[in-house]
Design an enzyme around this catalytic site. Structure first.
Site, PDB file in Angstrom:
ATOM      1  NE  ARG A 126       9.246  44.402 142.326  1.00 17.09           N
ATOM      2  CZ  ARG A 126       8.596  43.308 141.903  1.00 17.09           C
ATOM      3  NH1 ARG A 126       7.364  43.412 141.426  1.00 17.09           N
ATOM      4  NH2 ARG A 126       9.179  42.114 141.932  1.00 17.09           N
ATOM      5  NE  ARG A 127       8.472  39.362 143.397  1.00 18.13           N
ATOM      6  CZ  ARG A 127       9.468  38.509 143.218  1.00 18.13           C
ATOM      7  NH1 ARG A 127      10.014  37.893 144.258  1.00 18.13           N
ATOM      8  NH2 ARG A 127       9.932  38.255 142.011  1.00 18.13           N
ATOM      9  NE  ARG A 178      13.207  32.968 148.109  1.00 18.70           N
ATOM     10  CZ  ARG A 178      13.265  34.281 147.896  1.00 18.70           C
ATOM     11  NH1 ARG A 178      12.224  34.917 147.388  1.00 18.70           N
ATOM     12  NH2 ARG A 178      14.355  34.961 148.191  1.00 18.70           N
ATOM     13  NE  ARG A 212      16.473  36.586 151.758  1.00 13.30           N
ATOM     14  CZ  ARG A 212      17.685  36.809 152.292  1.00 13.30           C
ATOM     15  NH1 ARG A 212      17.782  37.408 153.467  1.00 13.30           N
ATOM     16  NH2 ARG A 212      18.777  36.453 151.659  1.00 13.30           N
ATOM     17  N   GLY A 213      15.771  32.583 150.934  1.00 15.66           N
ATOM     18  CA  GLY A 213      16.387  31.343 150.484  1.00 15.66           C
ATOM     19  C   GLY A 213      16.250  31.158 148.991  1.00 15.66           C
ATOM     20  CB  CYS A 218      16.796  46.154 149.863  1.00 19.63           C
ATOM     21  SG  CYS A 218      17.729  45.073 148.776  1.00 19.63           S
ATOM     22  CE  LYS A 265      14.496  38.952 140.672  1.00 14.38           C
ATOM     23  NZ  LYS A 265      14.775  38.871 142.120  1.00 14.38           N
ATOM     24  CG  ASP A 266      19.307  39.321 142.860  1.00 11.14           C
ATOM     25  OD1 ASP A 266      18.224  39.757 143.300  1.00 11.14           O
ATOM     26  OD2 ASP A 266      19.498  38.127 142.583  1.00 11.14           O
TER      27      ASP A 266
END
Length: 236
Positions: free
Chosen positions: A114-115, A138, A132-133, A228, A67-68
């Site tokens: 998206r989220r 997180r 992030r991270g 993105c 997905k990345d």
């Protein structure tokens, strides 16, 4: 990150008894934590340094959370295998069973457009803030009280084997990202004896079902020019 290493280990276990050397690289995506991927340069921030290592002959393969990966990747490379897919759902962390249980105005952390779009679709009152991270960072910020809840991928939590409470979100509530839960093996396009051997070894672990699913999902992104910046979900 610990998740990246865990994902490499999944592939290494499947390669046994072939020995594997792990080349640890820190990508721009790991370093830039003060802004979203969209603002920092896109999904490719996690991929480009790894692609350079493949093309330079420094590594035979890179293991990615698919997905990345952007819809187009480096010329001279290809996907040798997509592994059997892990749970593709998103997870709600913070002690709440569902989005409906979040208190009014709750601060929810995510870096995904998206989220964010889906959270505000269901709960316009929420305060969605950048998160992030890596997974451990997180969760640490959640425990520190910076957020009331955060959204992560179930697949990453399972691969890390973390003892943390989470509630999987139904796909009709939180449709998932294209290729979420899928691991991809990226290699140099075969052109000599070594690269052909590498391709053949990884081809044996390819899951045809997972490969068909993610190919369809990524085709949706490509057709819609997804990036993105675009809140697109796709699940085949």
């Amino acid at each position: 990150s610990s998740l990246a290493i865990a994902q490499v280990q999944i592939v290494a276990d499947r390669l046994a008894p072939i020995p594997v050397d792990l080349l640890k690289l820190t990508t721009s995506g790991d370093k830039i934590l003060d802004r979203s991927l969209a603002d920092a340069g896109g999904k490719g921030l996690f991929i480009k340094e790894l692609e350079k290592a493949i093309l330079a002959g420094e590594s035979d393969a890179a293991i990615h959370s698919m997905k990345d990966m952007e819809t187009h990747f480096a010329p001279g490379t290809e996907i040798a295998a997509v592994l059997p897919r892990e749970d593709r759902r998103d997870a709600l962390l913070g002690g709440y069973a569902s989005l409906a249980d979040l208190p009014k105005g709750a601060i929810v952390g995510t870096s995904s457009v998206r989220r964010r779009a889906l959270l505000l679709h269901h709960r316009p009152d929420l305060s969605v803030k950048l998160l992030r991270g890596n997974v451990i960072r997180r969760i640490g910020l959640l425990k520190a009280g910076d957020y009331d809840a955060i959204i992560l991928a179930v697949a990453g939590l399972k691969r890390l084997g973390l003892d943390v409470f989470y509630s999987p979100l139904a796909s009709d509530v939180m449709p998932t990202a294209a290729a979420q839960g899928a691991l991809a093996v990226q290699i140099a396009s075969p052109c000599d004896e070594r690269t052909r051997s590498v391709s053949a070894v990884f081809a044996r672990m390819n899951c045809s079902r997972a490969a068909a699913e993610v190919t369809a999902e990524r085709a949706v992104l490509a057709h819609l020019d997804g990036s993105c910046h675009t809140p697109i979900a796709a699940s085949a």
